[in-house]
Design an enzyme around this catalytic site. Sequence first.
Site, short mmCIF file in Angstrom:
data_model
loop_
_atom_site.label_atom_id
_atom_site.label_comp_id
_atom_site.label_asym_id
_atom_site.label_seq_id
_atom_site.Cartn_x
_atom_site.Cartn_y
_atom_site.Cartn_z
N ALA A 22 0.80 -1.22 0.00
CA ALA A 22 0.00 0.00 0.00
C ALA A 22 0.83 1.27 0.00
O ALA A 22 0.40 2.30 -0.52
CB ALA A 22 -0.95 -0.01 1.20
N ASP B 196 1.95 -3.07 4.36
CA ASP B 196 3.25 -2.66 3.82
C ASP B 196 4.34 -3.09 4.79
O ASP B 196 4.06 -3.28 5.98
CB ASP B 196 3.31 -1.14 3.59
CG ASP B 196 4.35 -0.77 2.54
OD1 ASP B 196 4.00 -0.67 1.36
OD2 ASP B 196 5.53 -0.61 2.90
N CYS C 230 4.90 0.07 -12.08
CA CYS C 230 5.10 1.31 -12.86
C CYS C 230 6.38 1.15 -13.70
O CYS C 230 7.22 2.04 -13.75
CB CYS C 230 5.15 2.54 -11.96
SG CYS C 230 6.35 2.46 -10.62
#
Length: 404
Positions: free
Chosen positions: A233, A256, A354
């Site tokens: 997260a 996390d 990403c």
Amino acid sequence: MRLHRNLCFAVIDGLTLIFNEGNYADKVIQQLLKRDKRWGARDRAFVAETTYDIVRWKRLYAEIAEVKQPFDRDNLWRMFAVWATLKGIKLPDWKYFENTPSRKIKGRFDELSKIRKFRESIPDWIDNVGLEELGEAKWTKEIAMQNEQAEVILRTNTLKTTKEKLQNILHEQGIETEFIKGYNAALKLTERANVFVTDAFKNGLFEVQDASSQLVADFLDVKPGMKVIDTCAGAGGKTLHIASLMENKGQIVAMDIYESKLKKLKVRARRNGVHNVDLKVIDSTKPIKKLHNKADRVLIDAPCSGLGVLRRNPDAKWKLEPEFLDRIRVTQQEVLQQYSKMVKPEGKLVYATCSVLPSENQNQVEAFLKSEAGVNFSLVKDKKVLAHTSGFDGFYMALLERKS
């Protein structure tokens, strides 16, 4: 444009910290902008954009200036002179700019611009990896786009307002935005502005989040009342988006390995009016085992090279190393293997990065589906987002479904 000594000194100080001390560019720039309360918006923009520009083009400018790391202050002034010359800015009569060979700078720029690794200012190994994985034509376009300045994109917090109302509120505060076709909650700033000082931000009406990143929560196909786990997260950009799509109904478990990031998420959630999120630090395998077969949806926003978001983090290309890429691919498969066990039968999982590299994206999904842990999953769909075709960050997302 006229150069001001105090602003140029701030840039040189910032570059020293980024290049020689290894500090993160965004953190350095935040510090620089607090340096002088008398600076106006234009001064602050000059410091931030010039620093980012020289970081982005470090290899090209250093080659033209004929300097090597670690850069002393004279080296940095020579690189600054290259930047100013190529921007067509008249150099003032300062000792740092004595004997600047303007004609030679332009000649070297023309010469080096024929070679991609210099033209796009990237390390040899990143150029080689991109070429190998995406091919000449696609990589050439993609890495060029990754050197363009990223636009500022907002995500409307639909728990508190609508996109149309937010646009009107920002307009009243002197900030103009436009809709982006195909992005349900996104507003794009027509001109850069410091949106964090607005009442709209302080009241939780929006978050700053790139358009490509906003696709991930939509891809997860959440519904109000579900149990959803965001496994990586961080500070919670996607967690908050999921909460808004779930209308604050149901449960989100935000996990996390870094407690400090989850503390930031807690603050952001309060501002956003989000109250269906439980925070869990992954400090052992226990928190994961407790959630085996429990989740309707699991998001794995996996750690990655970040080669899809270099426009936002231009210093990342100088920090990345080939060994990191090898290690992160192993980590990506490990998290897929472990975190997928939290999906219940007929539940769904999204794996996202990403990065634009297939070795971090579709290859990881293919390897997972062939493994023992992945045999009960099927690929519903995936989406490859390249910056040069979308105009936004490079991203990858795959939606997997666990068989009943």
